[in-house]
Scaffold this motif. Structure first.
Motif, PDB file in Angstrom:
ATOM      1  N   ASP A  49      22.680 -61.872  24.593  1.00 44.06           N
ATOM      2  CA  ASP A  49      23.287 -62.972  25.328  1.00 44.06           C
ATOM      3  C   ASP A  49      24.080 -63.900  24.430  1.00 44.06           C
ATOM      4  OD1 ASP A  49      22.285 -62.015  27.640  1.00 44.06           O
ATOM      5  OD2 ASP A  49      20.545 -63.355  27.699  1.00 44.06           O
ATOM      6  N   SER A  50      23.603 -64.064  23.170  1.00 45.71           N
ATOM      7  CA  SER A  50      24.244 -65.034  22.287  1.00 45.71           C
ATOM      8  C   SER A  50      25.385 -64.443  21.475  1.00 45.71           C
ATOM      9  CB  SER A  50      23.197 -65.616  21.320  1.00 45.71           C
ATOM     10  OG  SER A  50      22.704 -64.568  20.488  1.00 45.71           O
ATOM     11  N   THR A  51      25.601 -63.163  21.628  1.00 44.47           N
ATOM     12  CA  THR A  51      26.664 -62.516  20.846  1.00 44.47           C
ATOM     13  C   THR A  51      27.663 -61.879  21.787  1.00 44.47           C
ATOM     14  OG1 THR A  51      24.985 -61.973  19.215  1.00 44.47           O
ATOM     15  CG2 THR A  51      27.135 -60.904  18.961  1.00 44.47           C
ATOM     16  N   SER A  52      28.904 -62.279  21.692  1.00 40.80           N
ATOM     17  CA  SER A  52      29.929 -61.764  22.610  1.00 40.80           C
ATOM     18  C   SER A  52      30.285 -60.332  22.283  1.00 40.80           C
ATOM     19  CB  SER A  52      31.198 -62.618  22.527  1.00 40.80           C
ATOM     20  OG  SER A  52      31.807 -62.424  21.271  1.00 40.80           O
ATOM     21  N   LYS A  53      30.928 -59.668  23.267  1.00 42.45           N
ATOM     22  CA  LYS A  53      31.356 -58.292  23.045  1.00 42.45           C
ATOM     23  C   LYS A  53      32.326 -58.211  21.872  1.00 42.45           C
ATOM     24  CE  LYS A  53      30.809 -56.661  27.779  1.00 42.45           C
ATOM     25  NZ  LYS A  53      31.490 -56.090  28.959  1.00 42.45           N
ATOM     26  N   LYS A  54      33.129 -59.237  21.757  1.00 40.85           N
ATOM     27  CA  LYS A  54      34.100 -59.244  20.664  1.00 40.85           C
ATOM     28  C   LYS A  54      33.390 -59.263  19.314  1.00 40.85           C
ATOM     29  CE  LYS A  54      38.158 -61.698  18.971  1.00 40.85           C
ATOM     30  NZ  LYS A  54      39.060 -62.845  19.167  1.00 40.85           N
ATOM     31  N   ALA A  60      28.817 -54.718  14.783  1.00 42.39           N
ATOM     32  CA  ALA A  60      28.029 -53.494  14.957  1.00 42.39           C
ATOM     33  C   ALA A  60      28.403 -52.451  13.917  1.00 42.39           C
ATOM     34  CB  ALA A  60      28.243 -52.949  16.365  1.00 42.39           C
ATOM     35  N   LYS A  61      27.410 -51.934  13.227  1.00 41.91           N
ATOM     36  CA  LYS A  61      27.643 -50.935  12.188  1.00 41.91           C
ATOM     37  C   LYS A  61      26.612 -49.835  12.301  1.00 41.91           C
ATOM     38  CE  LYS A  61      29.587 -54.179   8.822  1.00 41.91           C
ATOM     39  NZ  LYS A  61      29.487 -54.697   7.453  1.00 41.91           N
ATOM     40  N   GLU A  62      26.966 -48.675  11.856  1.00 36.37           N
ATOM     41  CA  GLU A  62      25.999 -47.582  11.818  1.00 36.37           C
ATOM     42  C   GLU A  62      26.006 -46.993  10.408  1.00 36.37           C
ATOM     43  OE1 GLU A  62      29.088 -44.232  13.613  1.00 36.37           O
ATOM     44  OE2 GLU A  62      27.277 -44.820  14.710  1.00 36.37           O
ATOM     45  N   LYS A  63      24.847 -46.543   9.970  1.00 34.45           N
ATOM     46  CA  LYS A  63      24.730 -45.973   8.640  1.00 34.45           C
ATOM     47  C   LYS A  63      24.826 -44.463   8.709  1.00 34.45           C
ATOM     48  CE  LYS A  63      22.134 -49.679   6.455  1.00 34.45           C
ATOM     49  NZ  LYS A  63      20.980 -50.021   5.619  1.00 34.45           N
ATOM     50  N   SER A  64      25.637 -43.922   7.872  1.00 27.48           N
ATOM     51  CA  SER A  64      25.807 -42.468   7.809  1.00 27.48           C
ATOM     52  C   SER A  64      26.012 -42.080   6.358  1.00 27.48           C
ATOM     53  CB  SER A  64      27.015 -42.035   8.648  1.00 27.48           C
ATOM     54  OG  SER A  64      27.223 -40.649   8.518  1.00 27.48           O
ATOM     55  N   ASN A  65      25.093 -41.230   5.840  1.00 24.47           N
ATOM     56  CA  ASN A  65      25.157 -40.812   4.436  1.00 24.47           C
ATOM     57  C   ASN A  65      25.156 -42.017   3.497  1.00 24.47           C
ATOM     58  OD1 ASN A  65      25.290 -38.109   5.213  1.00 24.47           O
ATOM     59  ND2 ASN A  65      27.525 -38.219   5.429  1.00 24.47           N
ATOM     60  N   ASP A  66      24.292 -42.989   3.815  1.00 26.59           N
ATOM     61  CA  ASP A  66      24.138 -44.205   3.002  1.00 26.59           C
ATOM     62  C   ASP A  66      25.409 -45.037   2.896  1.00 26.59           C
ATOM     63  OD1 ASP A  66      22.065 -42.286   0.798  1.00 26.59           O
ATOM     64  OD2 ASP A  66      21.468 -43.579   2.476  1.00 26.59           O
ATOM     65  N   LYS A  67      26.375 -44.822   3.824  1.00 22.53           N
ATOM     66  CA  LYS A  67      27.605 -45.620   3.821  1.00 22.53           C
ATOM     67  C   LYS A  67      27.739 -46.300   5.177  1.00 22.53           C
ATOM     68  CE  LYS A  67      30.174 -42.749   0.540  1.00 22.53           C
ATOM     69  NZ  LYS A  67      31.386 -41.944   0.346  1.00 22.53           N
ATOM     70  N   LYS A  72      34.899 -48.514  15.586  1.00 25.27           N
ATOM     71  CA  LYS A  72      36.241 -48.977  15.956  1.00 25.27           C
ATOM     72  C   LYS A  72      36.451 -48.876  17.466  1.00 25.27           C
ATOM     73  CE  LYS A  72      38.261 -47.561  11.552  1.00 25.27           C
ATOM     74  NZ  LYS A  72      39.292 -46.727  10.902  1.00 25.27           N
ATOM     75  N   PRO A  73      37.214 -49.834  18.063  1.00 23.63           N
ATOM     76  CA  PRO A  73      37.506 -49.747  19.502  1.00 23.63           C
ATOM     77  C   PRO A  73      38.445 -48.584  19.794  1.00 23.63           C
ATOM     78  CG  PRO A  73      38.775 -51.498  18.471  1.00 23.63           C
ATOM     79  CD  PRO A  73      37.809 -51.011  17.432  1.00 23.63           C
ATOM     80  N   LYS A  74      38.453 -48.122  21.073  1.00 24.73           N
ATOM     81  CA  LYS A  74      39.327 -47.019  21.459  1.00 24.73           C
ATOM     82  C   LYS A  74      40.789 -47.423  21.357  1.00 24.73           C
ATOM     83  CE  LYS A  74      36.040 -44.877  24.640  1.00 24.73           C
ATOM     84  NZ  LYS A  74      35.791 -44.466  26.043  1.00 24.73           N
ATOM     85  N   LYS A  75      41.614 -46.474  21.030  1.00 26.34           N
ATOM     86  CA  LYS A  75      43.043 -46.731  20.901  1.00 26.34           C
ATOM     87  C   LYS A  75      43.791 -46.240  22.132  1.00 26.34           C
ATOM     88  CE  LYS A  75      43.263 -46.405  15.849  1.00 26.34           C
ATOM     89  NZ  LYS A  75      43.887 -45.693  14.708  1.00 26.34           N
ATOM     90  N   ILE A  76      44.875 -46.950  22.494  1.00 24.64           N
ATOM     91  CA  ILE A  76      45.771 -46.513  23.555  1.00 24.64           C
ATOM     92  C   ILE A  76      46.998 -45.905  22.904  1.00 24.64           C
ATOM     93  CG2 ILE A  76      47.221 -47.248  25.490  1.00 24.64           C
ATOM     94  CD1 ILE A  76      45.219 -49.508  25.948  1.00 24.64           C
TER      95      ILE A  76
END
Length: 265
Positions: A49-54, A60-67, A72-76
């Motif tokens: 609730d306290s954090t906007s979508k923006k 928001a981050k995800e860890k993959s291979n310790d990196k 990224k948002p979708k591109k048009i």
């Protein structure tokens, strides 16, 4: 910047929840497992609730291979297509000779016929509309096609669809129908320019709907409407049609065809 995990841990600390063997619990002894889960869920909700979508797009981050990799948002994606130069002009040139021939035969201005073909089909002989209407001049087999068959060919039947895809037959039929409008349905209109405006509108919507634009009782009697039309200047007739025709499609059609006549003069 804080990650979601950082926000989660910060909120846990504010509410007095400690981490024990990776399981959160309240510092008060009365707390049971159910209340822990409930409190934990509340933390998640409060953070959302306290954090906007923006903000989430940034944090928001995800860890993959310790990196760490940012989600990224979708591109048009847009594409620019290069169309053949003067394609409309080339298509129009193919039918100029046919139009000139039918213009002389039916005494209809060739520029008017060309402007109608431009507006109806963009000079595509295989065009078909939802009505359905067919070919270059978008002839409806059961209305304009039937009238041409009846008054010109002495056949009381609709036109054949396959015939209307033949450019020569289609332009002949469309031009003949303009002649019928001009010399039969709208003949009571004395001013040629006024009659042409009504003819353009009638080609799209029928003479009855043109009459409705002028008759106060909205009747489809064109001879009755002609009395009103003959009392007006041609410019007044044009303006009245654009304002009072029953359908916006016909209003726009009249404006398009009238403006395009000058292109083919």
């Amino acid at each position: 910047l804080l990650t979601i995990v950082d926000l989660y841990e910060k909120k846990r600390t504010e509410l007095g929840i400690e981490r024990v063997e990776n399981k959160p619990k309240l510092t008060t002894p009365e707390t049971n497992n159910k209340s822990v889960i409930t409190s934990q869920s509340k933390i998640k909700i409060e953070i959302l609730d306290s954090t906007s979508k923006k903000e989430f797009n940034i944090l928001a981050k995800e860890k993959s291979n310790d990196k760490e990799s940012v989600i990224k948002p979708k591109k048009i994606v847009s594409y620019n297509l290069l169309l053949p130069a003067n394609s409309l002009q080339k298509r129009a040139a193919q039918y100029q000779a046919i139009v000139d021939k039918e213009s002389k035969r039916w005494l209809i201005d060739s520029a008017l016929i060309m402007a109608i073909i431009h507006s109806e089909s963009s000079f595509k002989s295989n065009a078909k509309s939802y009505i359905p209407a067919y070919g270059l001049m978008q002839v409806v087999p059961t209305s304009a096609g039937h009238d041409v068959n009846k008054y010109i060919h002495k056949i009381d039947a609709p036109m054949e669809v396959s015939d209307l895809y033949v450019p020569l037959v289609n332009v002949e039929t469309g031009s003949a129908y303009l002649n019928i409008l001009n010399n039969r349905y709208l003949k009571a209109i004395t001013n040629e320019q006024s009659r042409m405006y009504c003819m353009i509108a009638a080609y799209n919507t029928g003479a009855g709907n043109v009459a409705r634009a002028f008759n106060k009782d909205r009747s489809t009697n064109i001879n009755k409407a002609a009395i009103v039309i003959n009392s007006m200047s041609s410019q007044q007739v044009y303006d009245h049609l654009v304002k009072n025709l029953p359908y916006d499609e016909t209003k726009n059609y009249l404006k398009k065809v009238n403006n395009r006549i000058a292109l083919y003069k």
